[in-house]
Design a protein around this motif. Structure first.
Motif, PDB file in Angstrom:
ATOM      1  N   MET A  59      49.797  37.001  50.187  1.00  0.00           N
ATOM      2  CA  MET A  59      50.454  35.690  50.272  1.00  0.00           C
ATOM      3  C   MET A  59      50.790  35.144  48.887  1.00  0.00           C
ATOM      4  SD  MET A  59      50.843  34.816  53.480  1.00  0.00           S
ATOM      5  CE  MET A  59      50.884  33.035  53.656  1.00  0.00           C
ATOM      6  N   THR A  60      50.151  35.680  47.858  1.00  0.00           N
ATOM      7  CA  THR A  60      50.357  35.155  46.506  1.00  0.00           C
ATOM      8  C   THR A  60      51.283  36.019  45.661  1.00  0.00           C
ATOM      9  OG1 THR A  60      48.419  36.307  45.616  1.00  0.00           O
ATOM     10  CG2 THR A  60      48.068  34.093  46.521  1.00  0.00           C
ATOM     11  N   THR A  61      51.793  37.105  46.227  1.00  0.00           N
ATOM     12  CA  THR A  61      52.649  38.020  45.472  1.00  0.00           C
ATOM     13  C   THR A  61      53.679  38.648  46.402  1.00  0.00           C
ATOM     14  OG1 THR A  61      52.633  39.895  43.955  1.00  0.00           O
ATOM     15  CG2 THR A  61      51.072  39.985  45.767  1.00  0.00           C
ATOM     16  N   ASP A  62      54.776  39.107  45.842  1.00  0.00           N
ATOM     17  CA  ASP A  62      55.804  39.751  46.659  1.00  0.00           C
ATOM     18  C   ASP A  62      55.311  41.066  47.237  1.00  0.00           C
ATOM     19  OD1 ASP A  62      57.643  37.728  46.304  1.00  0.00           O
ATOM     20  OD2 ASP A  62      58.548  38.667  44.547  1.00  0.00           O
ATOM     21  N   SER A  63      54.708  41.888  46.391  1.00  0.00           N
ATOM     22  CA  SER A  63      54.147  43.154  46.847  1.00  0.00           C
ATOM     23  C   SER A  63      53.033  43.565  45.896  1.00  0.00           C
ATOM     24  CB  SER A  63      55.212  44.244  46.925  1.00  0.00           C
ATOM     25  OG  SER A  63      55.667  44.586  45.630  1.00  0.00           O
ATOM     26  N   VAL A  64      52.180  44.446  46.367  1.00  0.00           N
ATOM     27  CA  VAL A  64      51.050  44.898  45.548  1.00  0.00           C
ATOM     28  C   VAL A  64      50.822  46.382  45.820  1.00  0.00           C
ATOM     29  CG1 VAL A  64      49.286  44.235  47.233  1.00  0.00           C
ATOM     30  CG2 VAL A  64      48.696  44.344  44.813  1.00  0.00           C
ATOM     31  N   SER A  65      50.463  47.114  44.781  1.00  0.00           N
ATOM     32  CA  SER A  65      50.212  48.552  44.928  1.00  0.00           C
ATOM     33  C   SER A  65      48.843  48.782  45.554  1.00  0.00           C
ATOM     34  CB  SER A  65      50.271  49.251  43.566  1.00  0.00           C
ATOM     35  OG  SER A  65      49.130  48.925  42.786  1.00  0.00           O
ATOM     36  N   PHE A  66      48.684  49.969  46.110  1.00  0.00           N
ATOM     37  CA  PHE A  66      47.419  50.355  46.724  1.00  0.00           C
ATOM     38  C   PHE A  66      46.279  50.191  45.724  1.00  0.00           C
ATOM     39  CE2 PHE A  66      44.096  53.418  47.686  1.00  0.00           C
ATOM     40  CZ  PHE A  66      43.872  53.215  49.036  1.00  0.00           C
ATOM     41  N   ASN A  67      46.453  50.741  44.524  1.00  0.00           N
ATOM     42  CA  ASN A  67      45.381  50.697  43.532  1.00  0.00           C
ATOM     43  C   ASN A  67      45.057  49.283  43.076  1.00  0.00           C
ATOM     44  OD1 ASN A  67      44.828  53.455  43.509  1.00  0.00           O
ATOM     45  ND2 ASN A  67      46.382  53.876  41.981  1.00  0.00           N
ATOM     46  N   ASP A  68      46.076  48.455  42.900  1.00  0.00           N
ATOM     47  CA  ASP A  68      45.826  47.073  42.490  1.00  0.00           C
ATOM     48  C   ASP A  68      45.101  46.296  43.585  1.00  0.00           C
ATOM     49  OD1 ASP A  68      46.992  47.488  40.025  1.00  0.00           O
ATOM     50  OD2 ASP A  68      48.917  46.583  40.578  1.00  0.00           O
ATOM     51  N   LEU A  69      45.487  46.524  44.831  1.00  0.00           N
ATOM     52  CA  LEU A  69      44.829  45.847  45.953  1.00  0.00           C
ATOM     53  C   LEU A  69      43.392  46.337  46.102  1.00  0.00           C
ATOM     54  CD1 LEU A  69      45.235  43.780  48.187  1.00  0.00           C
ATOM     55  CD2 LEU A  69      46.140  45.609  49.630  1.00  0.00           C
ATOM     56  N   LYS A  70      43.205  47.631  45.955  1.00  0.00           N
ATOM     57  CA  LYS A  70      41.860  48.212  46.039  1.00  0.00           C
ATOM     58  C   LYS A  70      40.952  47.622  44.962  1.00  0.00           C
ATOM     59  CE  LYS A  70      40.862  52.363  44.471  1.00  0.00           C
ATOM     60  NZ  LYS A  70      40.674  53.811  44.279  1.00  0.00           N
ATOM     61  N   GLU A  71      41.479  47.493  43.763  1.00  0.00           N
ATOM     62  CA  GLU A  71      40.698  46.933  42.657  1.00  0.00           C
ATOM     63  C   GLU A  71      40.430  45.446  42.855  1.00  0.00           C
ATOM     64  OE1 GLU A  71      41.469  46.114  37.994  1.00  0.00           O
ATOM     65  OE2 GLU A  71      41.891  48.164  38.667  1.00  0.00           O
ATOM     66  N   ALA A  72      41.433  44.714  43.291  1.00  0.00           N
ATOM     67  CA  ALA A  72      41.285  43.271  43.485  1.00  0.00           C
ATOM     68  C   ALA A  72      40.217  42.937  44.523  1.00  0.00           C
ATOM     69  CB  ALA A  72      42.617  42.657  43.898  1.00  0.00           C
ATOM     70  N   LEU A  73      40.107  43.781  45.541  1.00  0.00           N
ATOM     71  CA  LEU A  73      39.161  43.515  46.630  1.00  0.00           C
ATOM     72  C   LEU A  73      37.883  44.348  46.532  1.00  0.00           C
ATOM     73  CD1 LEU A  73      41.722  43.259  49.563  1.00  0.00           C
ATOM     74  CD2 LEU A  73      40.657  41.390  48.275  1.00  0.00           C
ATOM     75  N   ASP A  74      37.811  45.221  45.506  1.00  0.00           N
ATOM     76  CA  ASP A  74      36.638  46.078  45.283  1.00  0.00           C
ATOM     77  C   ASP A  74      36.305  46.903  46.527  1.00  0.00           C
ATOM     78  OD1 ASP A  74      34.529  47.182  43.817  1.00  0.00           O
ATOM     79  OD2 ASP A  74      33.107  45.639  44.489  1.00  0.00           O
ATOM     80  N   LEU A  75      37.287  47.710  46.959  1.00  0.00           N
ATOM     81  CA  LEU A  75      37.147  48.514  48.172  1.00  0.00           C
ATOM     82  C   LEU A  75      37.290  49.998  47.874  1.00  0.00           C
ATOM     83  CD1 LEU A  75      39.491  46.396  50.460  1.00  0.00           C
ATOM     84  CD2 LEU A  75      36.995  46.368  50.457  1.00  0.00           C
TER      85      LEU A  75
END
Length: 98
Positions: free
Chosen positions: A25-41
């Motif tokens: 909701m806060t960005t247009d798109s996000v990469s798999f790795n960036d999302l994984k890092e942001a959520l620590d998954l």
């Protein structure tokens, strides 16, 4: 009368799915790795939850190659943005005693 608790969206019950949508909701798109890092998954945990959101029509997945490396990006669909906003509105109403 419809109580706020009944208007919560079950697709966002899980903390990972809630986190994925919050980031999207806060960005247009996000990469798999960036999302994984942001959520620590882990890879598998993120993939399974994004898959559920994609199946619900809330997330769009784009896969491509950059050079020889696969690159997956995620975007919240218009339907996903609306559903998440309605979920947040229901949470707010619930917190206010609705």
């Amino acid at each position: 009368m419809k109580y706020a608790i009944h208007t919560l969206n079950k697709a966002f019950d899980n903390r990972v799915r809630l986190g994925v949508m919050a980031v999207l909701m806060t960005t247009d798109s996000v990469s798999f790795n960036d999302l994984k890092e942001a959520l620590d998954l882990t890879d598998g945990n993120l993939a399974s939850h994004v898959s559920a959101l994609e199946k619900a029509g809330y997330v769009t997945v784009t896969k491509q190659f950059v050079g020889k490396k696969p690159n997956t990006t995620y975007t919240a669909s218009a339907e996903g943005k609306q559903a998440f906003q309605e979920h947040l509105n229901a949470l707010e109403k619930l917190l206010k005693g609705g």
